[in-house]
Every structure is written in C-alpha cells, then in structure tokens.
Design a protein around this motif. Structure first.
Motif, PDB file in Angstrom:
ATOM      1  N   ALA A   1      -5.610   1.288   4.357  1.00 51.59           N
ATOM      2  CA  ALA A   1      -6.387   0.079   4.451  1.00 51.59           C
ATOM      3  C   ALA A   1      -7.079  -0.482   3.243  1.00 51.59           C
ATOM      4  CB  ALA A   1      -7.416   0.346   5.576  1.00 51.59           C
ATOM      5  N   PRO A   2      -7.771   0.098   2.243  1.00 49.73           N
ATOM      6  CA  PRO A   2      -8.369  -0.371   1.219  1.00 49.73           C
ATOM      7  C   PRO A   2      -7.785  -1.196   0.303  1.00 49.73           C
ATOM      8  CG  PRO A   2      -9.195   1.837   1.463  1.00 49.73           C
ATOM      9  CD  PRO A   2      -7.946   1.683   2.235  1.00 49.73           C
TER      10      PRO A   2
ATOM     11  N   GLU B   1       0.802  -1.159   0.022  1.00 49.96           N
ATOM     12  CA  GLU B   1       0.009  -0.100   0.014  1.00 49.96           C
ATOM     13  C   GLU B   1       0.708   1.143  -0.007  1.00 49.96           C
ATOM     14  OE1 GLU B   1      -0.225   2.250   2.917  1.00 49.96           O
ATOM     15  OE2 GLU B   1       1.204   1.195   3.647  1.00 49.96           O
ATOM     16  N   TRP B   2       0.467   2.499  -0.300  1.00 56.06           N
ATOM     17  CA  TRP B   2       1.170   3.521  -0.439  1.00 56.06           C
ATOM     18  C   TRP B   2       0.091   4.678  -0.501  1.00 56.06           C
ATOM     19  CZ3 TRP B   2       1.005   7.611  -4.173  1.00 56.06           C
ATOM     20  CH2 TRP B   2       0.512   7.066  -5.199  1.00 56.06           C
TER      21      TRP B   2
ATOM     22  N   ARG C   1      -5.339  -6.366  -1.808  1.00 57.69           N
ATOM     23  CA  ARG C   1      -4.363  -7.247  -1.902  1.00 57.69           C
ATOM     24  C   ARG C   1      -4.141  -8.535  -1.094  1.00 57.69           C
ATOM     25  NH1 ARG C   1       1.502  -5.445  -4.114  1.00 57.69           N
ATOM     26  NH2 ARG C   1       2.407  -7.464  -4.571  1.00 57.69           N
ATOM     27  N   LEU C   2      -4.803  -8.256   0.325  1.00 50.75           N
ATOM     28  CA  LEU C   2      -4.622  -9.333   1.290  1.00 50.75           C
ATOM     29  C   LEU C   2      -6.041  -9.591   1.846  1.00 50.75           C
ATOM     30  CD1 LEU C   2      -1.412  -8.572   3.222  1.00 50.75           C
ATOM     31  CD2 LEU C   2      -1.600 -10.416   1.519  1.00 50.75           C
ATOM     32  N   PRO C   3      -6.790 -10.035   1.049  1.00 49.81           N
ATOM     33  CA  PRO C   3      -8.261 -10.237   1.595  1.00 49.81           C
ATOM     34  C   PRO C   3      -8.535 -10.675   2.894  1.00 49.81           C
ATOM     35  CG  PRO C   3      -8.091 -11.403  -0.538  1.00 49.81           C
ATOM     36  CD  PRO C   3      -6.905 -10.573  -0.218  1.00 49.81           C
ATOM     37  N   ASP C   4      -7.727 -11.634   3.399  1.00 51.53           N
ATOM     38  CA  ASP C   4      -7.752 -12.308   4.540  1.00 51.53           C
ATOM     39  C   ASP C   4      -7.186 -11.454   5.721  1.00 51.53           C
ATOM     40  OD1 ASP C   4      -9.167 -14.356   3.257  1.00 51.53           O
ATOM     41  OD2 ASP C   4      -7.272 -15.606   3.059  1.00 51.53           O
TER      42      ASP C   4
ATOM     43  N   LEU D   1       7.250  -8.360   3.638  1.00 50.83           N
ATOM     44  CA  LEU D   1       5.939  -8.536   4.426  1.00 50.83           C
ATOM     45  C   LEU D   1       5.500 -10.115   3.938  1.00 50.83           C
ATOM     46  CD1 LEU D   1       3.216  -6.327   5.656  1.00 50.83           C
ATOM     47  CD2 LEU D   1       2.494  -8.149   4.015  1.00 50.83           C
ATOM     48  N   ARG D   2       5.516 -10.417   2.772  1.00 51.74           N
ATOM     49  CA  ARG D   2       4.726 -11.499   2.191  1.00 51.74           C
ATOM     50  C   ARG D   2       5.713 -12.948   2.899  1.00 51.74           C
ATOM     51  NH1 ARG D   2       0.164 -12.925   1.130  1.00 51.74           N
ATOM     52  NH2 ARG D   2       0.811 -14.691   2.526  1.00 51.74           N
TER      53      ARG D   2
END
Length: 127
Positions: free
Chosen positions: A63-64, A28-29, A69-72, A44-45
């Motif tokens: 946050a969005p 995110e940015w 990118r990481l729905p969970d 992070l991944r």
C-alpha cells in the motif's frame, strides 16, 4: 500467467524480477517468505489512462508503494473483525472496512468507489 481485474500476473526468474524493480516496471512489490510478488505497472497504467477502474488486492507492505507512485489512488483497508490497524496503516488508507459480512462490504465499497456496472445489485438474489 493469471489475471486480476484485467492486470496480468506473471511468474519470473529472480534476475528478471530484480530488473523490473530497477526499471520501475512494478507498481509495488513485496517479499513473502522466500517468494516475491508484485504488480506490473505498464498494463495497470494503460487501464488507468483509458479511464478504466482497477481493483488490486494488496498486502499492507504494498500500500505505501502504491500511494507513493499513484498519490490519487483510493486505498481501502479490508480487515477481519477485531483487527485494529496501527497508526501508520491508518495514515496511508482513506477508509477502513471490517470484512464481517460480504454483502455489506460490497455495498459500502460500491458506495465509496462507485461501480462500472449500471446496477451493482444485478446479480444478487432478492426475496
């Protein structure tokens, strides 16, 4: 370079920042005034793939992007007393906490998210 919960923070020239956005290297940015900040995605991944928890301090604009990118991902909004988030923010996060007393917020976060420590209260003074 600095670190937040094991994820390096780097300072980049604008062209390098743009390249990382295009190449998907930022989770995110966001732009804050004339500055931009972001969260590098590869380290992070790697932590997530190793089963390690990651706690990120995000602003509402980030946050969005994390959710996409990481729905969970489990998103929790910490807000000051008296702040009422708008409906679009509430729809993105799983839980909102009023940050009025740090110890209460920590207890609630540990209850929501769990802890990687055997006893999350080990460092608290009792008495």
């Amino acid at each position: 370079m600095s670190e937040i919960d094991g994820v390096d923070r780097v300072f980049l020239a604008p062209a390098e920042f743009d390249r990382r956005i295009v190449d998907g290297e930022l989770l995110e940015w966001s732009r804050i005034g004339s500055y931009r900040r972001g969260t590098p995605y590869p380290p992070l991944r790697a932590r997530l793939d190793a089963g390690q928890p990651v706690l990120l301090p995000l602003d509402l604009r980030g946050a969005p992007l994390v959710r996409a990118r990481l729905p969970d991902a489990r998103l929790v909004l910490l807000s000051p007393p008296g702040y009422a988030p708008d409906a679009t923010v509430v729809a993105i996060v799983e839980h909102t906490l009023t940050h009025d007393h740090t110890e209460r917020v920590v207890d609630e976060l540990v209850g929501l998210l769990g802890s990687s420590y055997p006893d999350p209260a080990w460092s608290r003074l009792r008495g």
